[in-house]
Design an enzyme around this catalytic site. Structure first.
Site, PDB file in Angstrom:
ATOM      1  N   LYS A  52       5.570 -17.077 -72.509  1.00  0.00           N
ATOM      2  CA  LYS A  52       5.264 -15.653 -72.702  1.00  0.00           C
ATOM      3  C   LYS A  52       5.675 -15.215 -74.112  1.00  0.00           C
ATOM      4  CE  LYS A  52       5.781 -14.716 -67.760  1.00  0.00           C
ATOM      5  NZ  LYS A  52       6.536 -14.076 -66.666  1.00  0.00           N
ATOM      6  N   GLN A  96      12.283 -11.461 -65.540  1.00  0.00           N
ATOM      7  CA  GLN A  96      11.728 -12.663 -64.924  1.00  0.00           C
ATOM      8  C   GLN A  96      12.342 -12.889 -63.546  1.00  0.00           C
ATOM      9  OE1 GLN A  96       9.201 -14.386 -66.131  1.00  0.00           O
ATOM     10  NE2 GLN A  96       9.227 -16.090 -64.702  1.00  0.00           N
ATOM     11  N   ASP A 119       4.871  -5.729 -65.424  1.00  0.00           N
ATOM     12  CA  ASP A 119       4.511  -6.571 -64.281  1.00  0.00           C
ATOM     13  C   ASP A 119       3.833  -5.792 -63.162  1.00  0.00           C
ATOM     14  OD1 ASP A 119       5.113  -9.308 -64.578  1.00  0.00           O
ATOM     15  OD2 ASP A 119       7.258  -8.871 -64.526  1.00  0.00           O
TER      16      ASP A 119
HETATM   17  N1  GUN Z   1       8.156 -15.204 -61.837  1.00  0.00           N
HETATM   18  C1  GUN Z   1       7.029 -15.917 -61.615  1.00  0.00           C
HETATM   19  N2  GUN Z   1       5.944 -15.223 -62.035  1.00  0.00           N
HETATM   20  C2  GUN Z   1       6.406 -14.062 -62.539  1.00  0.00           C
HETATM   21  C3  GUN Z   1       5.763 -12.924 -63.114  1.00  0.00           C
HETATM   22  O1  GUN Z   1       4.538 -12.838 -63.258  1.00  0.00           O
HETATM   23  N3  GUN Z   1       6.590 -11.907 -63.491  1.00  0.00           N
HETATM   24  C4  GUN Z   1       7.938 -11.975 -63.325  1.00  0.00           C
HETATM   25  N4  GUN Z   1       8.667 -10.920 -63.716  1.00  0.00           N
HETATM   26  N5  GUN Z   1       8.558 -13.003 -62.787  1.00  0.00           N
HETATM   27  C5  GUN Z   1       7.795 -14.049 -62.397  1.00  0.00           C
END
Ligand code: GUN
Length: 286
Positions: A52, A96, A119
């Site tokens: 990311k 995350q 998100d």
């Molecule tokens: N853990 C796995 N996928 C994601 C996601 O898309 N966002 C977040 N915040 N955590 C994750």
């Protein structure tokens, strides 16, 4: 059978964003910025977050990575989120998941400013999505929809079966599909006789992360499979449906399937960049 990789659509999305961000950064005198918070040292989470961060840099979004130790207290994390909420130069905030067990995930998500919730996990955004209002859409479902559109697959009146009911994928995916006038069924770990449902699917979206969950005989002829699940089988990364050793059997029934790895993953990251840019634009256009 067409095997779809997500890389080219992700590249297209990123190229288009890069141009828009360059223009907006001139107009608003600053670039978009995304705060990424990682708590602990889970290797998979670290890899996702690194991807990311790299993707932000590719398109001109400034990533601010906060890597916190496993021992971080809930209050310390809350304090960080609160300071980022108050920081006018931070557009998006991503925590995350999963978080260590001593931290209440919902408490943290609810503490994120809903306007900065890239998100789309804050109850305010979930509520807006569910009631058909403009909302920040969780990245994986948003990416899946972009992919279906790019493949010119219409959803109106289709039987779409979603396997998995997570807050990140299954539930928001179902809401988005309903908005597109699909007939949606959600299956999960307690569904008995999964095959009854999968056999009826014109489009199957599976997000469980369990190899061999769906075998070719469980599918309807000419089904479109969006495989969001990822797990290891004999040391290889495989999907819930996609399996390199089963391609010839899948070939008999499947019309389109996304690859694992390299299918939905890159598109999800591109959707995160889109969400960050949309939030930035909205914040600075007021
Ligand atoms: N853990 C796995 N996928 C994601 C996601 O898309 N966002 C977040 N915040 N955590 C994750």
């Amino acid at each position: 059978m067409k095997i779809v990789k997500g890389t080219s659509l992700a590249m297209e999305i990123k190229e288009s964003l890069k141009e828009k961000i360059a223009l907006s950064s001139l107009q608003f005198h600053r670039s978009p910025s995304l705060a990424l918070i990682l708590v602990g040292s889970d290797e998979q989470s670290k890899r996702y977050v690194q991807k990311k961060v790299a993707a932000c840099e590719e398109v001109g979004i400034v990533p601010r990575l906060f890597s916190l130790p496993e021992t971080t207290s809930q209050q310390e994390l809350l304090n960080l989120v609160t300071s980022l909420n108050d920081d006018t130069a931070t557009d998006g905030i991503l925590v995350q998941l999963p978080l260590p067990p001593h931290i209440d995930k919902n408490l943290i998500i609810n503490s994120i400013d809903s306007q900065k919730d890239v998100d789309g996990l804050h109850p305010f955004n979930i509520g807006k999505l569910t009631s058909g209002q403009e909302a920040i859409i969780p990245c994986t479902p948003k990416g899946v929809l972009s992919l279906l559109r790019s493949l010119h697959i219409s959803l109106k009146g289709k039987n779409v079966v979603v396997i998995g009911r997570s807050d990140l994928v299954g539930k928001p995916m179902a809401q988005l599909l309903l908005r597109e006038n699909a007939s949606v069924t959600i299956c999960h770990s307690h569904t008995s006789d999964l095959e009854t449902f999968t056999r009826n699917a014109d489009i199957l979206i599976s997000a469980v992360g369990q190899s061999n969950l769906i075998l070719p005989h469980m599918l309807k002829k000419d089904v479109v499979v969006i495989d969001v699940g990822i797990s290891t089988c004999n040391g290889r990364l495989v999907g819930d449906v996609f399996h390199p050793e089963r391609l010839s059997e899948l070939e008999e029934v499947v019309s389109i399937i996304t690859a694992v790895p390299g299918g939905i993953g890159p598109i999800t990251v591109a959707a995160l960049l889109e969400n960050t840019f949309e939030i930035y634009n909205k914040r600075l256009s007021i």
